[in-house]
Design a protein around this motif. Structure first.
Motif, PDB file in Angstrom:
ATOM      1  N   ASP A  27     -40.914  31.819  17.320  1.00  0.00           N
ATOM      2  CA  ASP A  27     -39.829  32.378  18.126  1.00  0.00           C
ATOM      3  C   ASP A  27     -38.697  32.945  17.289  1.00  0.00           C
ATOM      4  O   ASP A  27     -37.982  33.844  17.722  1.00  0.00           O
ATOM      5  CB  ASP A  27     -39.233  31.294  19.036  1.00  0.00           C
ATOM      6  N   GLY A  28     -38.478  32.376  16.097  1.00  0.00           N
ATOM      7  CA  GLY A  28     -37.287  32.703  15.316  1.00  0.00           C
ATOM      8  C   GLY A  28     -37.294  34.110  14.745  1.00  0.00           C
ATOM      9  O   GLY A  28     -38.315  34.807  14.720  1.00  0.00           O
ATOM     10  N   GLY A  29     -36.112  34.518  14.264  1.00  0.00           N
ATOM     11  CA  GLY A  29     -36.001  35.843  13.675  1.00  0.00           C
ATOM     12  C   GLY A  29     -34.675  36.052  12.980  1.00  0.00           C
ATOM     13  O   GLY A  29     -33.866  35.134  12.863  1.00  0.00           O
ATOM     14  N   GLN A  30     -34.460  37.272  12.525  1.00  0.00           N
ATOM     15  CA  GLN A  30     -33.241  37.666  11.837  1.00  0.00           C
ATOM     16  C   GLN A  30     -32.645  38.892  12.537  1.00  0.00           C
ATOM     17  O   GLN A  30     -33.316  39.559  13.333  1.00  0.00           O
ATOM     18  CB  GLN A  30     -33.557  38.012  10.381  1.00  0.00           C
ATOM     19  N   TRP A  31     -31.397  39.184  12.219  1.00  0.00           N
ATOM     20  CA  TRP A  31     -30.701  40.306  12.848  1.00  0.00           C
ATOM     21  C   TRP A  31     -31.490  41.607  12.729  1.00  0.00           C
ATOM     22  O   TRP A  31     -31.663  42.337  13.709  1.00  0.00           O
ATOM     23  CB  TRP A  31     -29.304  40.479  12.238  1.00  0.00           C
ATOM     24  N   ASP A  32     -31.958  41.929  11.535  1.00  0.00           N
ATOM     25  CA  ASP A  32     -32.661  43.197  11.340  1.00  0.00           C
ATOM     26  C   ASP A  32     -33.955  43.272  12.141  1.00  0.00           C
ATOM     27  O   ASP A  32     -34.466  44.363  12.402  1.00  0.00           O
ATOM     28  CB  ASP A  32     -32.951  43.422   9.851  1.00  0.00           C
ATOM     29  N   MET A  33     -34.480  42.129  12.534  1.00  0.00           N
ATOM     30  CA  MET A  33     -35.697  42.115  13.335  1.00  0.00           C
ATOM     31  C   MET A  33     -35.394  42.447  14.800  1.00  0.00           C
ATOM     32  O   MET A  33     -36.180  43.130  15.457  1.00  0.00           O
ATOM     33  CB  MET A  33     -36.389  40.761  13.197  1.00  0.00           C
ATOM     34  N   ILE A  34     -34.268  41.999  15.332  1.00  0.00           N
ATOM     35  CA  ILE A  34     -33.924  42.364  16.713  1.00  0.00           C
ATOM     36  C   ILE A  34     -33.521  43.836  16.782  1.00  0.00           C
ATOM     37  O   ILE A  34     -33.830  44.529  17.750  1.00  0.00           O
ATOM     38  CB  ILE A  34     -32.829  41.440  17.306  1.00  0.00           C
ATOM     39  N   THR A  35     -32.854  44.333  15.746  1.00  0.00           N
ATOM     40  CA  THR A  35     -32.502  45.755  15.766  1.00  0.00           C
ATOM     41  C   THR A  35     -33.756  46.623  15.695  1.00  0.00           C
ATOM     42  O   THR A  35     -33.803  47.712  16.287  1.00  0.00           O
ATOM     43  CB  THR A  35     -31.550  46.125  14.614  1.00  0.00           C
ATOM     44  N   ASP A  41     -27.655  51.189  12.706  1.00  0.00           N
ATOM     45  CA  ASP A  41     -27.600  51.316  11.245  1.00  0.00           C
ATOM     46  C   ASP A  41     -26.220  50.977  10.689  1.00  0.00           C
ATOM     47  O   ASP A  41     -26.077  50.759   9.480  1.00  0.00           O
ATOM     48  CB  ASP A  41     -27.979  52.736  10.827  1.00  0.00           C
ATOM     49  N   ASP A  42     -25.215  50.949  11.562  1.00  0.00           N
ATOM     50  CA  ASP A  42     -23.868  50.609  11.096  1.00  0.00           C
ATOM     51  C   ASP A  42     -23.694  49.115  10.858  1.00  0.00           C
ATOM     52  O   ASP A  42     -22.732  48.693  10.195  1.00  0.00           O
ATOM     53  CB  ASP A  42     -22.822  51.063  12.125  1.00  0.00           C
ATOM     54  N   TYR A  43     -24.597  48.301  11.413  1.00  0.00           N
ATOM     55  CA  TYR A  43     -24.440  46.850  11.336  1.00  0.00           C
ATOM     56  C   TYR A  43     -25.320  46.284  10.229  1.00  0.00           C
ATOM     57  O   TYR A  43     -26.519  46.541  10.182  1.00  0.00           O
ATOM     58  CB  TYR A  43     -24.760  46.206  12.685  1.00  0.00           C
ATOM     59  N   VAL A  44     -24.694  45.507   9.342  1.00  0.00           N
ATOM     60  CA  VAL A  44     -25.387  45.037   8.142  1.00  0.00           C
ATOM     61  C   VAL A  44     -25.272  43.523   8.020  1.00  0.00           C
ATOM     62  O   VAL A  44     -24.302  42.908   8.468  1.00  0.00           O
ATOM     63  CB  VAL A  44     -24.820  45.712   6.876  1.00  0.00           C
ATOM     64  N   SER A  45     -26.296  42.951   7.406  1.00  0.00           N
ATOM     65  CA  SER A  45     -26.346  41.505   7.177  1.00  0.00           C
ATOM     66  C   SER A  45     -25.628  41.157   5.885  1.00  0.00           C
ATOM     67  O   SER A  45     -25.984  41.645   4.811  1.00  0.00           O
ATOM     68  CB  SER A  45     -27.799  41.034   7.108  1.00  0.00           C
ATOM     69  N   ILE A  46     -24.633  40.285   6.019  1.00  0.00           N
ATOM     70  CA  ILE A  46     -23.879  39.779   4.863  1.00  0.00           C
ATOM     71  C   ILE A  46     -24.232  38.310   4.699  1.00  0.00           C
ATOM     72  O   ILE A  46     -24.142  37.541   5.664  1.00  0.00           O
ATOM     73  CB  ILE A  46     -22.358  39.912   5.101  1.00  0.00           C
ATOM     74  N   ILE A  47     -24.666  37.909   3.517  1.00  0.00           N
ATOM     75  CA  ILE A  47     -25.019  36.509   3.296  1.00  0.00           C
ATOM     76  C   ILE A  47     -24.128  35.892   2.224  1.00  0.00           C
ATOM     77  O   ILE A  47     -23.510  36.591   1.415  1.00  0.00           O
ATOM     78  CB  ILE A  47     -26.500  36.343   2.891  1.00  0.00           C
ATOM     79  N   ASN A  48     -24.072  34.561   2.257  1.00  0.00           N
ATOM     80  CA  ASN A  48     -23.458  33.812   1.168  1.00  0.00           C
ATOM     81  C   ASN A  48     -24.490  32.813   0.672  1.00  0.00           C
ATOM     82  O   ASN A  48     -24.765  31.806   1.315  1.00  0.00           O
ATOM     83  CB  ASN A  48     -22.190  33.083   1.617  1.00  0.00           C
ATOM     84  N   ALA A  49     -25.104  33.157  -0.463  1.00  0.00           N
ATOM     85  CA  ALA A  49     -26.118  32.314  -1.096  1.00  0.00           C
ATOM     86  C   ALA A  49     -25.730  32.147  -2.560  1.00  0.00           C
ATOM     87  O   ALA A  49     -26.098  32.979  -3.398  1.00  0.00           O
ATOM     88  CB  ALA A  49     -27.497  32.942  -0.958  1.00  0.00           C
TER      89      ALA A  49
END
Length: 448
Positions: free
Chosen positions: A143-151, A263-271
Motif C-alpha cells: 500500500d505504501g508509497g512516496q510523494w513522487d509516486m502519487i504525482t 513538477d513544481d513540488y519537490v521532495s526535501i529530505i534530511n538524512a
C-alpha cells in the motif's frame, strides 16, 4: 584485527546481575510499577502534554480529517489532502469533501504490478539468493508509497472526487487484496524468470505481461470497483450555492479543480548519514510505480533549511506533505509526538540515546508514515511545535489533529514536499543535477 572468542552467559554473571538488582530497594518499586502498567505508562511525563497544547501562531483551516482505516495509504491520503485544502479555499467545497483515495489506489496497484514485472525481468539472470531478488520478492507490491509516486499516478490518470469512486471493503481493509496480489505476482515471477532463462523473445515477455496485467485489472475491478472515465460532479459550496459539472474526465477535473503544476513540488529530505552529503540529489534503485515517470528524487538538506522551507510554505497559506517515523516517542490517542513524552532512560537507568544518523544506519528508524503540516507555533521567528493533520479519523488527537514538538521533527522527520520557489536559488539549481542512485533497501527508499 582483534580475535573475539564467543562466550556464553555464566552463572557468575547471573549472580552478579541479581545481587546488583537486590542491593537497591527502588528497583523493587520500579519493577512493580512497570509490571503493572507497562514501560510507556510508567515512563510517561505529564509535562509533555502541557507543553504540547494545540495552539499555534500559524494555523491553517483545512477542514475535517480523513480516515485511511485499515490500509497503508497514508502517503496517498496526505497528498490528496493537501490538494483538497486548496480546493476548499478556492471553490468553497464542504469541509468534509475528499478526493477519491480508492481511485488512485486502483491505478497505483496496477502500475506497481507492471513495475514489479519489469524489475523481475531485469534481475532474472541473478540467483534467487541475490539480495536484489530477495528484496523484490519480500514485498512485490504494498500500500505504501512516496510523494513522487502519487504525482506519477495523477499525471497519468488524473483525480476524481470521492463521491464518484467511494471506499470499498478492500480499500479500507487492504490485507486480503495485498496477500492475493502478492501471491499472484510471486507466481508470475517464477514464470517470468523461466521465460528469460529459456531465451524468450521481447514479444513473448510482453505478451505474458499483458495477459497477467489483465488478470490483475480484473482483481482490482472486483475489489475496488472500476475507475470512471467520465462523470458528473455536483456539489453545494459553503455558501449553499449549487454547482454541477457534467461529463468531465479525471484529467479535466484535476486541471480545473486542482490545477497544480506537479513538477513544481519537490521532495526535501534530511538524512544526516555519511553516504549522503547535503545539498545533493538522490534517487533509489527499483523504487517507483509508473514506468516513464520522473521517478523518485530527493534533495538532501540540513535540518535548519528543512524547517525553513516548510515554514515558508505554511506562511503562504499552503499545507505541507511530510514523512516521519510516527511510532517513535508518540501517543496515538492524545495525538502527541514529543521527545520528552517518555523517559525510558530514567526509568531503567539505561542510556538509549542514538543520533539520527545512527538510527538510520542501524535500522532503528526510517520513514513509516506520511501526514500533513497545517500549522506551526513561532516564537521569535523560531518553530517550537507543529500542527499535524493525520488520516486516522477524528477519534484520536484533537479531532484527528496531532501536535509535534520541534525537537521531534529534528529527530524523526525525514521528508517534506514543498514548492521549489521556496528554496534558495542555489538549491533550486541543485535540483537539476543527476541524482546519486541509492540501493533499493536504503532507508530513504522506505514507503510511507
Amino acid at each position: 584485527m582483534v580475535v573475539f572468542v564467543q562466550k556464553a552467559i555464566t552463572s557468575e554473571q547471573l549472580q552478579a546481575f541479581s545481587q546488583a538488582l537486590e542491593a537497591d530497594k527502588k528497583h523493587d518499586v520500579l519493577r512493580r510499577a512497570v509490571t503493572k502498567n507497562g514501560i510507556l505508562a510508567t515512563s510517561a511525563d505529564y509535562r509533555s502534554e502541557v507543553d504540547m497544547t494545540p495552539v499555534f501562531s500559524i494555523d491553517l483551516d483545512t477542514g475535517d480529517v480523513a480516515n485511511q482505516k485499515q490500509s497503508g495509504r497514508c502517503w496517498m491520503f496526505a497528498a490528496l489532502n493537501t490538494m483538497r485544502h486548496d480546493m476548499k479555499d478556492r471553490f468553497k467545497v464542504a469541509k468534509d469533501f475528499e478526493l477519491s483515495q480508492s481511485y488512485t489506489f486502483f491505478w497505483d496497484k496496477l502500475e506497481k504490478s507492471n513495475y514489479f514485472y519489469n524489475n523481475v525481468i531485469e534481475t532474472a539472470s541473478l540467483p534467487t539468493s541475490d539480495r536484489k531478488v530477495a528484496w523484490l520478492m519480500t514485498t512485490p507490491q504494498q500500500d505504501g508509497g512516496q510523494w513522487d509516486m502519487i504525482t506519477a499516478i495523477i499525471a497519468k490518470y488524473g483525480v476524481v472526487p470521492k463521491s464518484v469512486m467511494p471506499e470499498s471493503y478492500n480499500s479500507s481493509k487492504s490485507n486480503e487484496l495485498n496477500s492475493t496480489l502478492n501471491l499472484k505476482l510471486r507466481k508470475d515471477a517464477v514464470a517470468l524468470r523461466e521465460l528469460v532463462a529459456n531465451n524468450a523473445s521481447e514479444e513473448e515477455l510482453e505478451a505474458f505481461k499483458t495477459k497477467n496485467l489483465g488478470e490483475i485489472y480484473r482483481i482490482l475491478s472486483y475489489t475496488l470497483g472500476v475507475p470512471p472515465t467520465k462523470f458528473d460532479f455536483e456539489f453545494r459550496d459553503q455558501d449553499n450555492n449549487y454547482h454541477i459539472e457534467q461529463g468531465i474526465t479525471p484529467h479535466e477535473f484535476y486541471e480545473k479543480y486542482v490545477g497544480w503544476n506537479l513538477d513544481d513540488y519537490v521532495s526535501i529530505i534530511n538524512a544526516p548519514t555519511s553516504d549522503k552529503p547535503y545539498n545533493h540529489m538522490y534517487t533509489v534503485e527499483m523504487l517507483g510505480n509508473v514506468l516513464g515517470s520522473r521517478g523518485v528524487r530527493h534533495l538532501n538538506v540540513d535540518m535548519d533549511t528543512f524547517k525553513k522551507v516548510a515554514i515558508k510554505q505554511l506562511e503562504s497559506g499552503e499545507s505541507v506533505w511530510f514523512g516521519c517515523d510516527v511510532g517513535q516517542e508518540s501517543d496515538r490517542q492524545k495525538g502527541i509526538m514529543d521527545t520528552e513524552l517518555y523517559h525510558k532512560d530514567q526509568l531503567f537507568d539505561v542510556d538509549f540515546a542514538m543520533s539520527k544518523a545512527e538510527r538510520l544506519d542501524y535500522a532503528e528508524s526510517l520513514m513509516t508514515h506520511a501526514m500533513v503540516l497545517t500549522g506551526v507555533d513561532l516564537v521569535d521567528g523560531k518553530s517550537t511545535k507543529w500542527k499535524v493533520e493525520n488520516s486516522w479519523g477524528d477519534k484520536v488527537g484533537t479531532k484527528g489533529f496531532f501536535v509535534m514538538s520541534d525537537n521531534w521533527m529534528n529527530e524523526y522527520c525525514y521528508q517534506v514536499v514543498v514548492n521549489k520557489k521556496f528554496l534558495p536559488q542555489e538549491l533550486q539549481d541543485v535540483l537539476n543535477e543527476e541524482p546519486k542512485v541509492l540501493a533499493p533497501w536504503d532507508p530513504m527508499g522506505s514507503l510511507a
